[in-house]
Design an enzyme around this catalytic site. Structure first.
Site, PDB file in Angstrom:
ATOM      1  N   GLY A  71      -4.888  -1.917   4.865  1.00  0.00           N
ATOM      2  CA  GLY A  71      -4.107  -3.059   4.386  1.00  0.00           C
ATOM      3  C   GLY A  71      -4.777  -4.396   4.669  1.00  0.00           C
ATOM      4  N   ARG A  72      -5.259  -4.597   5.894  1.00  0.00           N
ATOM      5  CA  ARG A  72      -5.838  -5.899   6.266  1.00  0.00           C
ATOM      6  C   ARG A  72      -7.236  -6.101   5.717  1.00  0.00           C
ATOM      7  NH1 ARG A  72      -4.688  -2.552  10.358  1.00  0.00           N
ATOM      8  NH2 ARG A  72      -6.338  -1.758  11.693  1.00  0.00           N
ATOM      9  N   LYS A  94       0.831  -1.199   0.000  1.00  0.00           N
ATOM     10  CA  LYS A  94       0.000   0.000   0.000  1.00  0.00           C
ATOM     11  C   LYS A  94       0.869   1.254   0.000  1.00  0.00           C
ATOM     12  CE  LYS A  94      -3.535   2.271   2.777  1.00  0.00           C
ATOM     13  NZ  LYS A  94      -4.494   2.209   3.852  1.00  0.00           N
ATOM     14  N   GLU A 128      10.488  -4.748   4.441  1.00  0.00           N
ATOM     15  CA  GLU A 128      10.548  -6.163   4.044  1.00  0.00           C
ATOM     16  C   GLU A 128      10.224  -6.305   2.561  1.00  0.00           C
ATOM     17  OE1 GLU A 128       8.903  -4.961   6.648  1.00  0.00           O
ATOM     18  OE2 GLU A 128       8.919  -6.350   8.363  1.00  0.00           O
ATOM     19  N   LYS A 166       9.431  -1.008  14.187  1.00  0.00           N
ATOM     20  CA  LYS A 166       9.999  -0.677  12.863  1.00  0.00           C
ATOM     21  C   LYS A 166      11.104   0.355  13.018  1.00  0.00           C
ATOM     22  CE  LYS A 166       5.783  -1.094  10.044  1.00  0.00           C
ATOM     23  NZ  LYS A 166       4.820  -0.374   9.213  1.00  0.00           N
ATOM     24  N   HIS A 177      -4.671 -33.303  17.500  1.00  0.00           N
ATOM     25  CA  HIS A 177      -3.520 -34.123  17.896  1.00  0.00           C
ATOM     26  C   HIS A 177      -2.373 -33.262  18.389  1.00  0.00           C
ATOM     27  CE1 HIS A 177      -5.456 -37.715  16.290  1.00  0.00           C
ATOM     28  NE2 HIS A 177      -5.979 -36.862  15.421  1.00  0.00           N
ATOM     29  N   GLU A 217      -4.718  -6.659  14.814  1.00  0.00           N
ATOM     30  CA  GLU A 217      -4.233  -5.342  14.402  1.00  0.00           C
ATOM     31  C   GLU A 217      -5.378  -4.325  14.485  1.00  0.00           C
ATOM     32  OE1 GLU A 217      -0.662  -4.728  11.495  1.00  0.00           O
ATOM     33  OE2 GLU A 217      -2.459  -4.383  10.297  1.00  0.00           O
TER      34      GLU A 217
HETATM   35  O1  LIG Z   1       1.045  -2.732   2.249  1.00  0.00           O
HETATM   36  P1  LIG Z   1       2.152  -2.142   3.051  1.00  0.00           P
HETATM   37  O2  LIG Z   1       2.123  -0.649   3.046  1.00  0.00           O
HETATM   38  O3  LIG Z   1       3.487  -2.662   2.573  1.00  0.00           O
HETATM   39  O4  LIG Z   1       1.965  -2.582   4.547  1.00  0.00           O
HETATM   40  C1  LIG Z   1       1.997  -3.919   4.915  1.00  0.00           C
HETATM   41  C2  LIG Z   1       1.456  -4.142   6.285  1.00  0.00           C
HETATM   42  O5  LIG Z   1       2.201  -3.419   7.244  1.00  0.00           O
HETATM   43  C3  LIG Z   1       1.351  -2.885   8.236  1.00  0.00           C
HETATM   44  O6  LIG Z   1       1.268  -1.515   8.036  1.00  0.00           O
HETATM   45  C4  LIG Z   1       1.845  -3.177   9.620  1.00  0.00           C
HETATM   46  O7  LIG Z   1       3.210  -2.958   9.722  1.00  0.00           O
HETATM   47  C5  LIG Z   1       0.015  -3.553   7.975  1.00  0.00           C
HETATM   48  O8  LIG Z   1      -1.040  -2.845   8.477  1.00  0.00           O
HETATM   49  C6  LIG Z   1       0.036  -3.691   6.498  1.00  0.00           C
HETATM   50  O9  LIG Z   1      -0.920  -4.600   6.051  1.00  0.00           O
END
Ligand SMILES: O=P(O)(O)OC[C@H]1O[C@](O)(CO)[C@@H](O)[C@@H]1O
Length: 532
Positions: free
Chosen positions: A254-255, A196, A202, A500, A371, A340
């Site tokens: 995002g979620r 987003k 990452e 972060k 199990h 979240e």
């Molecule tokens: O889509 P982005 O901006 O890379 O964010 C990824 C994820 O990181 C977060 O902001 C949490 O660190 C989530 O809410 C989001 O889904």
């Protein structure tokens, strides 16, 4: 609010009552379940009685769930800490109209959806190809909401996946991208960078690694990339052709984003028509949530059961147990969606919450969990409310006998959790096996199941794209209702920021470029070990 006190008092009054006793009233199962089309939500195996339900329904009314719900659907900026509307529902109501800041937002949503459809079709039919031939594999690079939704849904809908194979890379651990890419051919692979913000470390790190992998084998690496983001300037700076960038607005959290461009990999896997069925399932749940009276409203009821168990009975966790192997990623998806969203310590106005925030959500598919951790659920000292999910039929007609066994296990678990096994019953069984005297007394106690452990069961005909859409939207709205009742802003996530920031400062210390002198003793020791 007085209703909270009334609920707490009622909760204390009935705390020791056996759930089974509630079934003495005729029609308990029908009265404490609700349906939407062929979907059945059974919450009769909980300790909620008429009085508790009446109070919970009043709680939903008095906390303004209906008003807040309308505000969400109509584009009011209910995400107050970020000054944003919350309109993921608009992504699955393509014929609709929503005005934000005085402007119709749906024209752009529809245009992007059509571009996604064209792209997915062209890719699936080979009109868009890689530099080594038709695209055989798609790698979605994203994390959190830019990964969990499409990854969960691609697995859930694998019987419908007739397009290129989809893979998902999320972790910054190089092992993840290494292992995914090592089986793939760059010249026939499309990489979708899904972020987003297009700043998530990452994702951007993995995207650069993927570009290097691509560049080593194809002359134009950028031509085999696409992007999904709200940040068009940053995707351009990364070198992705704007024709392959699918944007969305900041009012899609995002979620909550799997319904739009973040779902591109899913659309490529199952095709645009089935993706639209997924959207239609979500939209059907939206319509139900908006129109059904609270007492028959699945998301509202699911939320009220959640509030009863967590805030009234004090059960801090809930287990999500899909008896559906293809929903294996649903617990992880719901962990982000629920934790979240509702894992907050302050209310919308910034004041400290006076009751617990959302629960710890966890789980695994059945029967595997049986199990592993079900031992604790049956005999541990903590009560874990369980949420079972099960289809009437699977996708493997030749294995219907296995599906029957799966279903029998699912029903057996909710029955066992409620009924338990008394000391006398345990004793009798042991005596039947020849045990006597002290040994009998000692052994019997280990075989007692306290029972009286609550669970709900969600049944659906089959895990189709439409049904999955319904299930995901059901949980989204459940989280929303719980958040409104608790007075929480379910749509921000400030709690992810501190870690972060600290990680950014620690990386140069690991490299030896900066001194860790200001760090606490533990962090210094750990850094020292890692630096070798
Ligand atoms: O889509 P982005 O901006 O890379 O964010 C990824 C994820 O990181 C977060 O902001 C949490 O660190 C989530 O809410 C989001 O889904």
């Amino acid at each position: 609010m007085i209703i909270w006190q009334e609920l707490a008092e009622h909760g204390r009054r009935v705390a020791d009552r056996r759930i089974e006793e509630l079934f003495a009233a005729e029609g308990r199962a029908e009265a404490f379940s609700a349906r939407l089309g062929e979907m059945l939500f059974d919450y009769s195996k909980t300790n909620i009685d008429e009085t508790a339900r009446g109070m919970l329904l009043r709680l939903a009314e008095e906390t303004g769930v209906a008003e807040r719900r309308e505000a969400m659907f109509t584009g009011v900026k209910i995400n107050e800490t970020e000054g944003r509307a919350v309109l993921h529902t608009a992504l699955r109501n393509l014929a609709g109209s929503v005005i934000v800041d005085g402007e119709e937002v749906m024209d752009e949503v529809r245009a992007t959806h059509r571009r996604m459809q064209d792209f997915a079709r062209d890719l699936r039919q080979g009109r868009i190809a890689g530099q080594g031939g038709p695209i055989t594999d798609v790698v979605n690079i994203g994390i959190g909401g830019s990964d969990l939704g499409p990854a969960m849904a691609c697995l859930a809908l694998s019987p419908y996946a007739d397009g290129p194979r989809c893979h998902f890379v999320s972790n910054v651990d190089g092992a993840h991208i290494h292992d995914v890419l090592s089986g793939l051919e760059p010249a026939t692979t499309l990489v979708i960078v899904a972020s987003k913000t297009f700043t998530t470390i990452e994702t951007m790190t993995n995207a650069r690694t993927a570009r290097g992998w691509m560049a080593a084998k194809v002359s134009e690496p950028g031509a085999q990339f696409a992007a999904v983001s709200t940040a068009g300037d940053k995707t351009a700076a990364f070198g992705i052709d704007p024709a392959r960038v699918f944007g969305f607005a900041d009012w899609v959290g995002g979620r909550y984003s799997v319904w739009g461009p973040v779902g591109l990999s899913l659309m490529i896997a199952i095709g645009p028509e089935r993706f639209d069925e997924f959207l239609a399932g979500g939209a059907a749940m939206d319509a139900h949530f908006r129109a059904a009276p609270f007492a028959q409203n699945l998301p509202v009821l699911l939320a009220l059961v959640g509030i009863w168990h967590n805030q009234i009975c004090g059960h801090a966790t809930r287990a999500v147990l899909p008896y559906d192997q293809r929903l294996a990623r649903l617990p992880a998806y719901l962990q982000q969606l629920e934790m979240e969203s509702n894992g907050k310590r302050v209310a919308m106005d910034g004041s400290e919450l006076t009751r617990e925030s959302g629960p710890v959500v966890w789980g695994e598919p059945g029967t595997n969990g049986q199990h592993a951790f079900f031992q604790l659920i049956h005999q541990g000292t903590r009560v874990v409310p369980c949420e079972f999910l099960l289809a009437r039929e699977g996708h493997e007609p030749g294995l219907a006998h296995q599906h029957r066994l799966l279903a029998a296990n699912c029903l057996a678990q909710s029955e066992a959790l409620m009924r338990g096994r008394s000391y006398d019953e345990a004793r009798e069984r042991m005596a039947g096996r020849g045990l006597t005297g002290d040994e009998l007394e000692r052994q019997a106690n280990h075989r007692v199941f306290p029972g009286n452990r609550p669970s709900t069961t969600l049944l659906y005909p089959r895990l189709t794209p439409y049904t999955l859409g319904q299930i995901i939207a059901l949980y989204e709205h459940r989280v929303f209702v719980e958040g409104v009742i608790l007075g929480i802003n379910s749509f921000d996530q400030w709690g992810v920021e501190l870690g972060k920031e600290l990680a950014l400062a620690l990386e140069p210390m690991l490299e030896g470029r900066e001194s860790p002198a200001d760090k606490d003793g533990s962090t210094q020791m750990l850094l020292g070990y890692l630096r070798g």
